[in-house]
Write a protein that holds these residues in place. Sequence first.
Motif, PDB file in Angstrom:
ATOM      1  N   CYS A   7       2.402  -4.650  -1.325  1.00  0.00           N
ATOM      2  CA  CYS A   7       2.752  -4.092  -0.017  1.00  0.00           C
ATOM      3  C   CYS A   7       3.032  -2.595  -0.051  1.00  0.00           C
ATOM      4  O   CYS A   7       2.732  -1.901   0.918  1.00  0.00           O
ATOM      5  CB  CYS A   7       3.906  -4.858   0.612  1.00  0.00           C
ATOM      6  N   ILE A   8       3.564  -2.059  -1.124  1.00  0.00           N
ATOM      7  CA  ILE A   8       3.836  -0.618  -1.160  1.00  0.00           C
ATOM      8  C   ILE A   8       2.536   0.187  -1.214  1.00  0.00           C
ATOM      9  O   ILE A   8       2.328   1.073  -0.386  1.00  0.00           O
ATOM     10  CB  ILE A   8       4.809  -0.263  -2.304  1.00  0.00           C
ATOM     11  N   PRO A   9       1.617  -0.112  -2.137  1.00  0.00           N
ATOM     12  CA  PRO A   9       0.349   0.638  -2.105  1.00  0.00           C
ATOM     13  C   PRO A   9      -0.447   0.388  -0.823  1.00  0.00           C
ATOM     14  O   PRO A   9      -1.085   1.300  -0.297  1.00  0.00           O
ATOM     15  CB  PRO A   9      -0.418   0.116  -3.321  1.00  0.00           C
ATOM     16  N   GLY A  10      -0.387  -0.835  -0.304  1.00  0.00           N
ATOM     17  CA  GLY A  10      -1.106  -1.139   0.936  1.00  0.00           C
ATOM     18  C   GLY A  10      -0.597  -0.326   2.108  1.00  0.00           C
ATOM     19  O   GLY A  10      -1.380   0.191   2.908  1.00  0.00           O
ATOM     20  N   GLY A  11       0.718  -0.199   2.218  1.00  0.00           N
ATOM     21  CA  GLY A  11       1.295   0.612   3.290  1.00  0.00           C
ATOM     22  C   GLY A  11       0.873   2.063   3.188  1.00  0.00           C
ATOM     23  O   GLY A  11       0.537   2.706   4.188  1.00  0.00           O
ATOM     24  N   TYR A  12       0.863   2.581   1.975  1.00  0.00           N
ATOM     25  CA  TYR A  12       0.455   3.979   1.794  1.00  0.00           C
ATOM     26  C   TYR A  12      -1.032   4.167   2.106  1.00  0.00           C
ATOM     27  O   TYR A  12      -1.425   5.155   2.731  1.00  0.00           O
ATOM     28  CB  TYR A  12       0.761   4.457   0.374  1.00  0.00           C
ATOM     29  N   LEU A  13      -1.856   3.234   1.695  1.00  0.00           N
ATOM     30  CA  LEU A  13      -3.288   3.354   1.981  1.00  0.00           C
ATOM     31  C   LEU A  13      -3.561   3.348   3.481  1.00  0.00           C
ATOM     32  O   LEU A  13      -4.475   4.033   3.950  1.00  0.00           O
ATOM     33  CB  LEU A  13      -4.062   2.234   1.284  1.00  0.00           C
ATOM     34  N   ILE A  14      -2.772   2.606   4.231  1.00  0.00           N
ATOM     35  CA  ILE A  14      -2.924   2.635   5.692  1.00  0.00           C
ATOM     36  C   ILE A  14      -2.589   4.022   6.227  1.00  0.00           C
ATOM     37  O   ILE A  14      -3.285   4.548   7.097  1.00  0.00           O
ATOM     38  CB  ILE A  14      -2.061   1.544   6.345  1.00  0.00           C
ATOM     39  N   LEU A  15      -1.536   4.638   5.702  1.00  0.00           N
ATOM     40  CA  LEU A  15      -1.207   6.005   6.133  1.00  0.00           C
ATOM     41  C   LEU A  15      -2.361   6.958   5.840  1.00  0.00           C
ATOM     42  O   LEU A  15      -2.731   7.777   6.680  1.00  0.00           O
ATOM     43  CB  LEU A  15       0.047   6.510   5.423  1.00  0.00           C
TER      44      LEU A  15
END
Length: 151
Positions: A105-113
Amino acid sequence: AANVLRTSGVKPAIFAFTADFTKGTVTILVARFLGFDNIFVLMIASSTILGHWKSVFNRMRGGDGFATLGGITLVMYSFPGMIAVVFAFVINYFSKIFKYPSTLCIPGGYLILVFYTKNMNSQIIGMGILYSLVFLKSNSTVFKQKFKSIV
């Protein structure tokens, strides 16, 4: 908030999550209200995360900063931040089959940004550093175990 959930139950965990998330949002809102530019806002965000890790109110112990980072992200990026936060929490909720859901979830959230901003400016790079630090902190136990098995 996850530690509070494991040790104290749902109601205290909801309170802890709300307090941590609000801590992230309020610090950035105050920094913006005071007129700080992006680099100083990132420094304040970093201080908020570091203060969460080593809280003077909790004998210099704290959580991984996941909820605090969510609050920071929401205020700094509005709609893309909201999508990133919702995505990260949905992944976290539904990935209970994994031992360490924050690895997704942490890398996924950043990739969305990164996807929504489409601009690799200093602010998004700084947020990448913050996301990386929270990722490393939340997975520090995993890394320690892996390192011990290698050595």
